[in-house]
Design a protein around this motif. Structure first.
Motif, mmCIF file in Angstrom:
data_model
loop_
_atom_site.group_PDB
_atom_site.id
_atom_site.type_symbol
_atom_site.label_atom_id
_atom_site.label_comp_id
_atom_site.label_asym_id
_atom_site.label_seq_id
_atom_site.Cartn_x
_atom_site.Cartn_y
_atom_site.Cartn_z
ATOM 1 N N VAL A 115 0.733 -1.242 0.350
ATOM 2 C CA VAL A 115 0.223 -0.256 0.133
ATOM 3 C C VAL A 115 1.207 1.124 -0.362
ATOM 4 N N PHE B 5 -6.722 3.351 -3.829
ATOM 5 C CA PHE B 5 -7.861 2.704 -3.382
ATOM 6 C C PHE B 5 -7.960 1.610 -4.138
ATOM 7 N N THR B 6 -7.132 0.738 -5.259
ATOM 8 C CA THR B 6 -8.002 0.205 -6.571
ATOM 9 C C THR B 6 -6.590 -0.945 -6.539
ATOM 10 N N TRP B 7 -6.863 -1.676 -6.115
ATOM 11 C CA TRP B 7 -5.637 -3.262 -5.937
ATOM 12 C C TRP B 7 -5.531 -3.816 -7.399
ATOM 13 N N ILE C 112 -2.378 4.805 -2.286
ATOM 14 C CA ILE C 112 -3.687 5.324 -1.366
ATOM 15 C C ILE C 112 -3.352 6.667 -1.182
ATOM 16 N N LEU D 257 -4.941 6.101 4.616
ATOM 17 C CA LEU D 257 -5.475 4.586 5.262
ATOM 18 C C LEU D 257 -6.496 5.178 6.445
ATOM 19 N N ARG E 187 -9.141 6.062 5.484
ATOM 20 C CA ARG E 187 -10.515 5.877 4.395
ATOM 21 C C ARG E 187 -10.967 4.936 4.197
ATOM 22 N N THR E 188 -9.952 3.797 5.517
ATOM 23 C CA THR E 188 -10.413 1.806 4.197
ATOM 24 C C THR E 188 -9.824 0.825 5.244
ATOM 25 N N CYS E 189 -9.903 0.035 5.371
ATOM 26 C CA CYS E 189 -10.028 -1.255 5.904
ATOM 27 C C CYS E 189 -8.969 -2.151 5.213
ATOM 28 N N LEU E 190 -7.564 -2.364 5.581
ATOM 29 C CA LEU E 190 -6.996 -3.292 4.584
ATOM 30 C C LEU E 190 -6.310 -4.580 5.260
ATOM 31 N N SER F 289 -4.893 2.006 12.212
ATOM 32 C CA SER F 289 -5.214 0.048 11.934
ATOM 33 C C SER F 289 -5.058 -0.468 13.339
ATOM 34 N N TRP G 153 -7.858 -2.994 13.572
ATOM 35 C CA TRP G 153 -7.652 -4.186 12.434
ATOM 36 C C TRP G 153 -7.421 -5.322 12.917
#
Length: 397
Positions: free
Chosen positions: A42, A53-55, A70, A92, A94-97, A113, A116
């Protein structure tokens, strides 16, 4: 068979030139990742058209991985008005990774995190005591650290002073905090077959006399590295054929350039260099120099030693503990004349600093072995986790 997933977080693009030891360490973890893991990274992109935010599937050094930018970031080698770490952390949030394993190389982004799930590792690269002395609001930083540090299953420090500080400050976490050797890519950084010939070719390429002896600096041009002090040290040299090469960029570049002009120092500012270019410079240099105020264990030192190049360094960080009388000189103070005398000592006595001694000093820090051990332990814990509680702290030396 399902593979464990490792997600690595840091604010750079591995496919672009970026100055810093952290980036080099991460590149080794990408390059030498075993096939038994799925690797995700990331990071950032310098392409404003690339979706965030796209793999997407990517290839790094022959290794397939998943990459997600990101943040769009132009020129990561200069400090920004809003620090990149702040912008990366905000992204970061904005999302959960979350994944089976997560590697972080800065503490601030782990605000995101905290909740997480998965095993989290924090890598500590710098001298935290010296770093704290430079902070404007140390109490706020300590409070944030206390809040965030509890989430980590493993804290790996490549600086002995920082290791001891964390163990003293957080005794309840002492079984999770351990030492890891910093590492360099020993598959790349090796001595040239004929160093003298290599040096002469570089001198010719730069339109300098063939007898030129190169002094190499590599790193960000920022206050921590104190490159202005280095220019003043070069001005005090006795050696008649010395020429300084500065590989790097940063906010002090204009000041460094002005000091070179003011003192009439024989020096060339090269800007940020690729790995291939750095290999050429290490192999041609007569000595590698650090004028830093504080350090961890710079990867550039290990790369230089791996190429057979001796070191001159100020007495900071872990570099002094790995050098001996045949692989470098440690300055006892940060005066320009002291650094100059140490550089003269190496330049006038090259036979006292043989290639073999330098390479030998670097060998315990070879990335292929260190990174492999980290992955082996991770895989063992992943397989054993369903059967019993497994301690995670181990020293990677």
């Amino acid at each position: 068979m399902q593979k464990p997933v490792l997600t690595i977080f840091y604010q750079f693009n591995p496919w672009r030139s970026s100055i810093g030891g952290i980036q080099t360490i991460i590149r080794s973890f990408l390059k030498y990742a075993p096939d038994s893991f799925e690797i995700r990274f990331v990071g950032t992109t310098d392409d404003p058209t690339e979706p965030l935010f796209t793999w997407r599937e990517a290839n790094y050094a022959g290794r397939t991985l998943q990459f997600m930018p990101i943040l769009t970031l132009q020129d990561n080698n200069h400090r920004k008005r809003i620090p990149v770490t702040v912008r990366y952390t905000a992204a970061l949030l904005r999302t959960c990774l979350e994944s089976d394993f997560m590697h972080f190389h800065r503490l601030e982004p782990t605000i995101a995190s905290k909740q997480w799930q998965g095993e989290k590792t924090l890598f500590v690269h710098n001298d935290l005591k010296q770093q704290a002395a430079k902070q404007k609001i140390p109490a706020l930083n300590h409070a944030l650290e206390r809040y965030l540090i509890q989430q980590f299953d493993q804290v790996l420090s490549c600086h002995t002073g920082s290791l001891e500080l964390y163990q003293d400050r957080y005794p309840n976490l002492s079984d999770r905090i351990t030492y890891i050797n910093n590492s360099y890519d020993d598959g790349v950084f090796q001595p040239a077959p004929d160093r003298s010939a290599h040096r002469r070719v570089l001198a010719q390429t730069m339109n300098l006399p063939e007898e030129t002896q190169f002094i190499l600096f590599a790193g960000r041009l920022q206050p921590q590295k104190d490159p202005v002090l280095l220019i003043q040290a070069i001005a005090a040299l006795s050696h008649p054929n010395a020429h300084l090469l500065l590989a790097g960029d940063g906010e002090l570049a204009p000041e460094v350039r002005a000091e070179i002009t003011r003192l009439g120092v024989p020096a060339t500012m090269l800007g940020a260099q690729t790995q291939t270019e750095m290999l050429r410079l290490y192999q041609a240099a007569s000595v590698f120099v650090l004028s830093s105020r504080f350090e961890g264990l710079p990867v550039s030192v290990l790369e230089a030693l791996g190429c057979g190049t001796p070191i001159v360094t100020t007495d900071c960080g872990d570099t002094p503990r790995l050098l001996n009388s045949k692989s470098g000189v440690v300055c006892q103070d940060r005066a320009a004349i002291t650094i100059a005398k140490a550089l003269d000592q190496v330049l006038f006595n090259p036979d006292h600093f043989p290639v073999e001694a330098c390479v030998s000093a670097a060998q315990p820090y070879a990335a292929q072995a260190i990174v492999s051990r980290v992955y082996e332990d991770m895989l063992w814990r992943w397989k054993a986790r369903s059967r019993e509680r497994v301690p995670v702290a181990r020293s990677y030396t």
